[in-house]
Design a protein around this motif. Structure first.
Motif, PDB file in Angstrom:
ATOM      1  N   SER A  89      -5.772  -7.898  -8.937  1.00 34.11           N
ATOM      2  CA  SER A  89      -5.720  -9.270  -8.423  1.00 34.11           C
ATOM      3  C   SER A  89      -4.287  -9.763  -8.298  1.00 34.11           C
ATOM      4  N   ALA A  90      -3.377  -9.107  -9.043  1.00 36.62           N
ATOM      5  CA  ALA A  90      -1.963  -9.466  -8.906  1.00 36.62           C
ATOM      6  C   ALA A  90      -1.479  -9.046  -7.522  1.00 36.62           C
ATOM      7  N   VAL A  91      -0.423  -9.649  -7.069  1.00 37.69           N
ATOM      8  CA  VAL A  91       0.041  -9.442  -5.702  1.00 37.69           C
ATOM      9  C   VAL A  91       0.849  -8.159  -5.576  1.00 37.69           C
ATOM     10  N   LEU A  92       0.509  -7.355  -4.589  1.00 35.57           N
ATOM     11  CA  LEU A  92       1.358  -6.240  -4.153  1.00 35.57           C
ATOM     12  C   LEU A  92       2.261  -6.823  -3.079  1.00 35.57           C
ATOM     13  N   GLU A  93       3.545  -6.763  -3.283  1.00 40.35           N
ATOM     14  CA  GLU A  93       4.444  -7.457  -2.358  1.00 40.35           C
ATOM     15  C   GLU A  93       4.387  -6.894  -0.957  1.00 40.35           C
ATOM     16  N   SER A  94       4.210  -5.550  -0.836  1.00 41.32           N
ATOM     17  CA  SER A  94       4.062  -4.975   0.507  1.00 41.32           C
ATOM     18  C   SER A  94       3.544  -3.566   0.421  1.00 41.32           C
ATOM     19  N   ILE A  95       2.884  -3.128   1.506  1.00 41.06           N
ATOM     20  CA  ILE A  95       2.481  -1.731   1.696  1.00 41.06           C
ATOM     21  C   ILE A  95       2.981  -1.335   3.078  1.00 41.06           C
ATOM     22  N   THR A  96       3.751  -0.266   3.152  1.00 35.56           N
ATOM     23  CA  THR A  96       4.305   0.181   4.428  1.00 35.56           C
ATOM     24  C   THR A  96       3.929   1.650   4.640  1.00 35.56           C
ATOM     25  N   VAL A  97       3.219   1.933   5.730  1.00 37.59           N
ATOM     26  CA  VAL A  97       2.813   3.305   6.051  1.00 37.59           C
ATOM     27  C   VAL A  97       3.790   3.881   7.057  1.00 37.59           C
ATOM     28  N   GLU A  98       4.350   5.043   6.708  1.00 41.57           N
ATOM     29  CA  GLU A  98       5.324   5.676   7.594  1.00 41.57           C
ATOM     30  C   GLU A  98       5.018   7.163   7.707  1.00 41.57           C
ATOM     31  N   GLY A  99       4.128   7.533   8.592  1.00 38.21           N
ATOM     32  CA  GLY A  99       3.852   8.936   8.884  1.00 38.21           C
ATOM     33  C   GLY A  99       3.271   9.709   7.719  1.00 38.21           C
ATOM     34  N   ALA A 100       4.109  10.492   7.023  1.00 40.66           N
ATOM     35  CA  ALA A 100       3.651  11.400   5.975  1.00 40.66           C
ATOM     36  C   ALA A 100       3.626  10.749   4.598  1.00 40.66           C
ATOM     37  N   ALA A 101       3.995   9.466   4.491  1.00 43.60           N
ATOM     38  CA  ALA A 101       4.026   8.809   3.188  1.00 43.60           C
ATOM     39  C   ALA A 101       3.826   7.310   3.384  1.00 43.60           C
ATOM     40  N   PHE A 102       3.611   6.614   2.277  1.00 44.71           N
ATOM     41  CA  PHE A 102       3.570   5.158   2.353  1.00 44.71           C
ATOM     42  C   PHE A 102       4.238   4.578   1.120  1.00 44.71           C
ATOM     43  N   GLU A 103       4.826   3.399   1.310  1.00 46.40           N
ATOM     44  CA  GLU A 103       5.547   2.725   0.237  1.00 46.40           C
ATOM     45  C   GLU A 103       4.749   1.523  -0.245  1.00 46.40           C
ATOM     46  N   VAL A 104       4.779   1.340  -1.547  1.00 48.34           N
ATOM     47  CA  VAL A 104       4.130   0.181  -2.160  1.00 48.34           C
ATOM     48  C   VAL A 104       5.170  -0.526  -3.015  1.00 48.34           C
ATOM     49  N   VAL A 105       5.334  -1.830  -2.810  1.00 47.89           N
ATOM     50  CA  VAL A 105       6.240  -2.615  -3.639  1.00 47.89           C
ATOM     51  C   VAL A 105       5.397  -3.322  -4.688  1.00 47.89           C
TER      52      VAL A 105
END
Length: 280
Positions: A48-64
């Motif tokens: 329920s806490a906020v994930l600041e961002s999710i970014t999908v870039e081809g072969a991987a993805f970033e989670v802040v």
């Protein structure tokens, strides 16, 4: 920044191409969301806490991950889920079963941290479904490498040094000399013990002219029990022979007389054999 409530239905409206480039800011995942990363479908859910961002870039993805945020990634294809970097305040919980692989990340404290997750078609194994792919983000410590143990083959025991036997012989002689002082009786030379044949057994009678290992064993016995055949040369302590001669007979006769064995004539017969065997 504005929160975006993302659901599976919402993302299903996005084309695959658009999904690879989109970045979700201040995302709260209220249900499982499916991402396509490196040609693999991943089910992603968060706290329920906020994930600041999710970014999908081809072969991987970033989670802040903000402080207190968590994310869970599931692959029904049992893909290996590699994390670029695990700082000390991030708790990583990997899992691998026969049906799926999982990866959970929790930001306990510390600071907002960017995590890069790279799925690969390599099947997970054991209970761990993740691996470290190097790199760093957000600062802090890294995942400790697993130590491996190489079996150690014991080194062969080296043969005794040339002077070892002589040194041991000298030590034995010194101990025997001390024993002689304590008991007031003469003691044999260490050579008598060193050259004794432990495999010889007294199973026959012996007299002048007999030969064999049992003759040598009898001479050793006499030399080591205070009835020396000679002080030097053949038959002396350490120079016992396999021939029953006059020296053996004389020493044996003294031994028999001292122990009440009759007749005390230097014949190694049943009486003397029984006494020697009973008193090694």
């Amino acid at each position: 920044m504005k929160k975006l409530i993302a659901s599976a239905a919402t993302l299903a409206l996005l084309s695959p191409t658009l999904a690879l480039a989109v970045a979700f800011n201040d995302v709260t995942l209220t249900t499982d969301t499916v991402l396509s990363v490196n040609s693999l479908s991943l089910s992603v859910s968060g706290s329920s806490a906020v994930l600041e961002s999710i970014t999908v870039e081809g072969a991987a993805f970033e989670v802040v991950l903000g402080v207190g945020s968590s994310i869970k990634v599931v692959s029904t294809a049992r893909a290996t889920l590699a994390v670029n970097y695990i700082p000390s305040w991030i708790t990583e919980t990997p899992a691998c079963s026969e049906s799926q692989s999982e990866l959970s990340l929790l930001n306990n404290a510390g600071a907002t941290t960017t995590m890069t997750i790279s799925p690969s078609a390599t099947l997970c194994s054991g209970t761990g479904a993740t691996g470290s792919s190097g790199g760093s983000s957000g600062g802090g410590g890294g995942k400790k490498p697993v130590a491996t143990t190489t079996p150690i083959t014991p080194a062969p025991t080296p043969p005794p040094a040339p002077g070892t036997i002589d040194a041991l012989r000298a030590q034995v002689n010194a101990l025997l000399a001390q024993l002689a002082v304590l008991t007031g009786k003469g003691t044999p030379n260490a050579n008598a013990f060193i050259h004794a044949n432990a495999n010889a057994s007294f199973i026959r009678s012996l007299t002048v002219g007999a030969t064999g290992d049992d003759v040598r064993a009898l001479q050793v016995y006499l030399n080591t029990h205070g009835y020396a055949l000679a002080s030097s040369g053949a038959g002396s302590a350490g120079s016992e022979t396999t021939t029953f001669g006059g020296l053996t007979r004389a020493a044996l006769a003294k031994f028999q007389a001292a122990h009440g064995i009759t007749p005390s004539v230097g014949y190694f017969g049943p009486k003397t054999r029984a006494y020697v065997i009973a008193n090694p």
